[in-house]
Design an enzyme around this catalytic site. Structure first.
Site, mmCIF file in Angstrom:
data_model
loop_
_atom_site.group_PDB
_atom_site.id
_atom_site.type_symbol
_atom_site.label_atom_id
_atom_site.label_comp_id
_atom_site.label_asym_id
_atom_site.label_seq_id
_atom_site.Cartn_x
_atom_site.Cartn_y
_atom_site.Cartn_z
ATOM 1 N N HIS A 317 -8.318 -14.965 57.027
ATOM 2 C CA HIS A 317 -6.910 -15.368 56.982
ATOM 3 C C HIS A 317 -6.436 -15.511 55.540
ATOM 4 O O HIS A 317 -5.632 -16.395 55.211
ATOM 5 C CB HIS A 317 -6.704 -16.689 57.731
ATOM 6 N N ILE A 351 -7.306 -7.563 49.737
ATOM 7 C CA ILE A 351 -6.866 -6.231 49.318
ATOM 8 C C ILE A 351 -5.652 -6.375 48.392
ATOM 9 O O ILE A 351 -4.646 -6.972 48.767
ATOM 10 C CB ILE A 351 -6.493 -5.353 50.528
#
Length: 422
Positions: A317, A351
């Site tokens: 998360h 990312i």
């Protein structure tokens, strides 16, 4: 998207010849700095903040730093194919936009803006269950472009079914069930401000547009309720609830429904008792491909596929739920080793760049989810800012492939990396 990298370079450098610099920085560090200056304290802490001392958020990045790409020369490949098959649909790139809740903290009608940007760039968008625009409006904004829907498992099973039915009706390509937020994590930056967007009616548009939720909230509005303490802050919160609720402001201000909707949401939006038994019922409740998001342990990954998942998302998360958790990239390495090459595994959390996408794919991800960077683009330049972030990440992935001799996504393999897993 063959040639996406060179095309992006050409566009930016051509604008430079004309004396124009990009509104959205090409490097993540500067993107983050400028976005922080452009947003309110409440918005920044919610979108950028992490759980506890922030160790998981930092660890997500440190995991990427332990791996190095090893370029290969003289491949002779001129063109590159970035497309992938994912859950029965051809995607132009292995990049999807992660669901991010309460985006209106960053920009009004955030979900609609992101949806349009996703469609314009050919990027799949996972609608947030805690979005600020109803999924039907977002789907209409995307036309035929690919969208998935994120589901938070409510305490009310009829609401779960209603949200699933709506996701099917808007042509969602998959149902992404978030497993790691059965309760909110300890988020000190939000806590230090006493700021929870949902308590102001921000990020609950999927609920206030849902017939089952509206039924529950209306019943609650008809019940006697304790008289709230009257403070300046309470008045501001009431006005925010009123503005964020569907309908006309003055009618909402006289109605108990906006407050009842917020209270109902906070009571039932997520089910702390969520179990594998619940998840096993999904296969008979939807025709959509099922994706479980929030997997970090190999045993949970195996169990997910055993109960009917078509794919999983390895995710912590974005470091927002458990402090000192394993990095998502480290978990990916372990999970892919345990599952073998066949199951569909996506990576979320950490990312930031095209090189990160390349690294994740080399370590076994079929595709990746991008989160905070596109929200920072939204903060700086709205729809065009989101598009710029997406195009920059894809361009760097394409250029990295060109410089490592990889003509397509299947050619991105572990032998192009050196390093050690945690």
């Amino acid at each position: 998207m063959s040639g996406a990298g060179l095309a992006r370079l050409s566009t930016i450098y051509h604008q430079g010849v004309l004396g124009r610099r990009p509104r959205v920085p090409a490097d993540f560090a500067e993107l983050e700095r400028r976005a922080r200056r452009a947003t309110s304290a409440r918005a920044w802490t919610y979108v950028a903040g992490g759980a506890g001392e922030g160790r998981t958020t930092r660890r997500n990045r440190e995991a990427f730093d332990r791996w190095s790409i090893v370029p290969r020369m003289a491949s002779g490949a001129v063109d590159r194919d970035l497309s992938i098959d994912l859950l029965g649909t051809r995607h132009s790139t292995p990049l999807l936009l992660a669901p991010v809740g309460a985006g209106a903290l960053i920009a009004t009608d955030s979900d609609l803006t992101i949806a349009r940007a996703a469609a314009a760039t050919g990027t799949a968008y996972i609608f947030s269950n805690q979005g600020c625009n109803p999924m039907e409006d977002c789907a209409a904004a995307m036309g035929d472009a690919t969208r998935w829907f994120q589901l938070y498992w409510s305490k009310d099973e009829q609401l779960v079914d209603s949200l699933i039915a709506r996701a099917e009706a808007i042509g969602a390509g998959a149902l992404v069930v978030t497993l790691d937020t059965t309760v909110l994590g300890w988020r000190p930056q939000d806590l230090n401000l006493g700021s929870l967007p949902f308590s102001r009616g921000e990020g609950i548009a999927q609920y206030t547009s849902d017939p089952r939720f509206t039924q529950i909230a209306t019943e609650r509005a008809g019940l006697p309720s304790p008289k709230p303490e009257v403070t300046l802050g309470a008045i501001r919160t009431l006005l925010a609830m009123t503005r964020n609720h569907p309908g006309r402001f003055w009618a909402n201000l006289r109605s108990p429904l906006p407050r009842a909707s917020v209270e109902t949401f906070l009571d039932i939006y997520s089910n702390p008792g969520l179990s594998w038994d619940h998840l096993a019922t999904l296969r008979s409740r939807t025709r959509l491909p099922i994706v479980f998001k929030g997997i970090l342990h190999p045993d949970d990954a195996r169990r997910a596929f055993d109960v009917g998942a078509d794919a999983i998302v390895v995710s912590n998360h974005g470091g927002r739920q458990v402090d000192n958790s394993i990095a998502s990239l480290d978990a990916l390495v372990t999970i892919r080793s345990a599952l073998g090459p066949e199951p569909t595994v996506l990576l979320d959390s950490g990312i930031r760049t095209g090189a990160d996408v390349f690294t994740a794919l080399a370590l076994g991800a079929n595709a990746v989810l991008l989160g905070r960077p596109y929200m920072y683009g939204l903060a700086l330049a709205g729809q065009s800012g989101v598009e710029d972030v997406i195009r920059n990440v894809i361009a760097e992935l394409d250029l990295t492939m060109a410089l490592t001799g990889t003509p397509d996504i299947a050619a991105i393999t572990p032998n192009l990396l050196t390093g050690i897993a945690a």
